[in-house]
Design an enzyme around this catalytic site. Structure first.
Site, PDB file in Angstrom:
ATOM      1  N   HIS A 100     -20.080 131.335   4.138  1.00  0.00           N
ATOM      2  CA  HIS A 100     -21.072 131.745   5.146  1.00  0.00           C
ATOM      3  C   HIS A 100     -22.310 130.855   5.040  1.00  0.00           C
ATOM      4  CE1 HIS A 100     -19.428 135.434   6.707  1.00  0.00           C
ATOM      5  NE2 HIS A 100     -19.559 136.139   5.622  1.00  0.00           N
ATOM      6  N   ARG A 124     -20.298 133.463  17.039  1.00  0.00           N
ATOM      7  CA  ARG A 124     -20.298 134.645  17.922  1.00  0.00           C
ATOM      8  C   ARG A 124     -21.687 134.798  18.536  1.00  0.00           C
ATOM      9  NH1 ARG A 124     -18.868 140.862  15.952  1.00  0.00           N
ATOM     10  NH2 ARG A 124     -18.426 141.673  18.034  1.00  0.00           N
ATOM     11  N   SER A 226      -4.157 141.528  17.395  1.00  0.00           N
ATOM     12  CA  SER A 226      -4.981 142.326  18.305  1.00  0.00           C
ATOM     13  C   SER A 226      -5.851 143.224  17.427  1.00  0.00           C
ATOM     14  CB  SER A 226      -4.095 143.184  19.203  1.00  0.00           C
ATOM     15  OG  SER A 226      -3.475 144.184  18.412  1.00  0.00           O
ATOM     16  N   PHE A 227      -6.966 143.672  17.960  1.00  0.00           N
ATOM     17  CA  PHE A 227      -7.881 144.518  17.179  1.00  0.00           C
ATOM     18  C   PHE A 227      -7.133 145.748  16.651  1.00  0.00           C
ATOM     19  CE2 PHE A 227     -11.087 147.875  16.746  1.00  0.00           C
ATOM     20  CZ  PHE A 227     -11.938 147.255  15.844  1.00  0.00           C
TER      21      PHE A 227
HETATM   22  P1  A3P Z   1     -17.889 144.646  15.342  1.00  0.00           P
HETATM   23  O1  A3P Z   1     -18.733 145.166  14.214  1.00  0.00           O
HETATM   24  O2  A3P Z   1     -18.710 144.238  16.524  1.00  0.00           O
HETATM   25  O3  A3P Z   1     -16.801 145.575  15.712  1.00  0.00           O
HETATM   26  P2  A3P Z   1     -16.701 139.606   9.951  1.00  0.00           P
HETATM   27  O4  A3P Z   1     -15.263 139.589   9.577  1.00  0.00           O
HETATM   28  O5  A3P Z   1     -17.311 138.247  10.069  1.00  0.00           O
HETATM   29  O6  A3P Z   1     -17.467 140.533   9.078  1.00  0.00           O
HETATM   30  O7  A3P Z   1     -16.787 140.172  11.447  1.00  0.00           O
HETATM   31  C1  A3P Z   1     -16.587 141.532  11.731  1.00  0.00           C
HETATM   32  C2  A3P Z   1     -16.499 141.710  13.228  1.00  0.00           C
HETATM   33  O8  A3P Z   1     -15.249 141.161  13.700  1.00  0.00           O
HETATM   34  C3  A3P Z   1     -16.493 143.199  13.595  1.00  0.00           C
HETATM   35  O9  A3P Z   1     -17.188 143.309  14.840  1.00  0.00           O
HETATM   36  C4  A3P Z   1     -14.995 143.457  13.737  1.00  0.00           C
HETATM   37  O10 A3P Z   1     -14.681 144.593  14.487  1.00  0.00           O
HETATM   38  C5  A3P Z   1     -14.563 142.173  14.430  1.00  0.00           C
HETATM   39  N1  A3P Z   1     -13.098 141.966  14.380  1.00  0.00           N
HETATM   40  C6  A3P Z   1     -12.296 141.932  13.301  1.00  0.00           C
HETATM   41  N2  A3P Z   1     -11.015 141.795  13.654  1.00  0.00           N
HETATM   42  C7  A3P Z   1     -11.002 141.732  15.005  1.00  0.00           C
HETATM   43  C8  A3P Z   1      -9.968 141.611  15.986  1.00  0.00           C
HETATM   44  N3  A3P Z   1      -8.680 141.524  15.654  1.00  0.00           N
HETATM   45  N4  A3P Z   1     -10.347 141.590  17.272  1.00  0.00           N
HETATM   46  C9  A3P Z   1     -11.623 141.686  17.650  1.00  0.00           C
HETATM   47  N5  A3P Z   1     -12.652 141.819  16.770  1.00  0.00           N
HETATM   48  C10 A3P Z   1     -12.339 141.846  15.467  1.00  0.00           C
END
Ligand code: A3P
Length: 284
Positions: A100, A124, A226-227
């Site tokens: 990071h 993002r 997918s989420f």
């Molecule tokens: P949100 O908190 O807006 O839901 P990181 O991994 O850098 O910590 O990022 C976390 C963010 O990525 C979170 O956002 C999480 O929900 C999102 N995220 C993780 N997997 C995802 C997926 N398959 N599709 C969309 N968003 C995803």
């Protein structure tokens, strides 16, 4: 947040970082076939690591799973017990490294890449980034047993605008790495594009990493990211951190958090920092 320490212009939580572990990073040796993933916190780090790891595994290039890939080479997470860069020393190639860190604190072999080193930078939009970060920070603080430390939204947003958050200012981070946009060792991706058309982004990653897979395997891999599918796998993994990370996974949740004046102040800063740089984000 009050207990974080400053290191060369960025803030770090002493429970996960030491000056010593940050000091060694610029000289950290990157192997020729390493894949380095660079993100500002909450850009979708875990999502992209899962994708890159699964592609490499499907192509038979690695047996390592994401559970063995330390989040941030510069950090020490309790479940790993030592800094990420130490754990990775013994991992077979090709390794996936994640950081990071802002550009000026990153390994020199990434900021001045030679040979076959590949780096993927995922970004993002900053409004959704700060919302995601705020929620994650609250959950982390609460789980560490310090509910009184939980920073309210208004204060957190101001800290973000002032660059007084973990890893420092969003725009410094984004623009630092953006310098590398034309370097062939680098692939720049955006969370919003992954949401819009994950298939195309996965194809780009495959090409960048020289991975050949048949269409059926590729389609099933894309489906697993997918989420809904990814986060349900995380929930059953028993990894608490992953359940904190899986929140909404959408573009535009900032609208549920920003007041009108907050949004205007944020937009003004966005314009001031990014105008003329060629870097822009989608906010819905
Ligand atoms: P949100 O908190 O807006 O839901 P990181 O991994 O850098 O910590 O990022 C976390 C963010 O990525 C979170 O956002 C999480 O929900 C999102 N995220 C993780 N997997 C995802 C997926 N398959 N599709 C969309 N968003 C995803």
């Amino acid at each position: 947040m009050d207990k974080w320490f400053e290191y060369k212009g960025a803030l770090f939580d002493p429970r996960m970082f030491t000056k010593e572990s940050l000091d060694v990073i610029p000289d950290y040796v990157i192997r020729d076939d390493d894949v380095v993933i660079v993100t500002y916190p909450k850009a979708g780090t875990n999502w992209i690591i899962e994708i890159v790891n699964k592609l490499l595994r499907a192509a038979g290039k690695t047996d390592v799973t994401t559970e063995d890939i330390p989040w941030a080479i510069e950090s020490t997470l309790p479940q790993f017990g030592q800094p990420g860069h130490v754990i990775l020393k013994d991992q077979p190639s090709p390794r996936i490294l994640h950081t990071h860190l802002p550009y000026h604190l990153a390994p020199n072999m990434v900021t001045n890449p030679e040979g076959k080193v590949k780096a993927i930078v995922l970004m993002r939009n900053p409004k959704d980034t700060v919302v995601s970060s705020h929620h994650f920070n609250r959950k982390m603080q609460a789980s560490l047993g310090a509910p009184s430390d939980v920073t309210p939204w208004d204060k957190y947003l101001q800290c973000f605008l002032d660059g007084k958050v973990m890893y420092g200012d969003f725009y410094d981070h984004a623009l630092g790495w953006w310098q590398m946009r034309d370097d062939p060792h680098f692939l720049f991706l955006k969370y919003e594009d992954m949401k819009k058309d994950l298939s195309s982004v996965v194809m780009k990653i495959k090409e960048f990493l020289d991975i050949t897979l048949d269409d059926v395997t590729t389609a099933s891999i894309i489906e697993s990211f997918s989420f809904a599918n990814l986060t349900s796998a995380w929930k059953t993994s028993g990894n608490q951190l992953k359940t904190f990370i899986a929140r909404k996974g959408v573009v535009g949740d900032w609208k549920n958090h920003f007041s009108e004046p907050q949004s205007e102040a944020f937009d003004a800063r966005y314009r001031e920092r990014l105008e003329g740089t060629g870097l822009q984000f989608d906010f819905e």
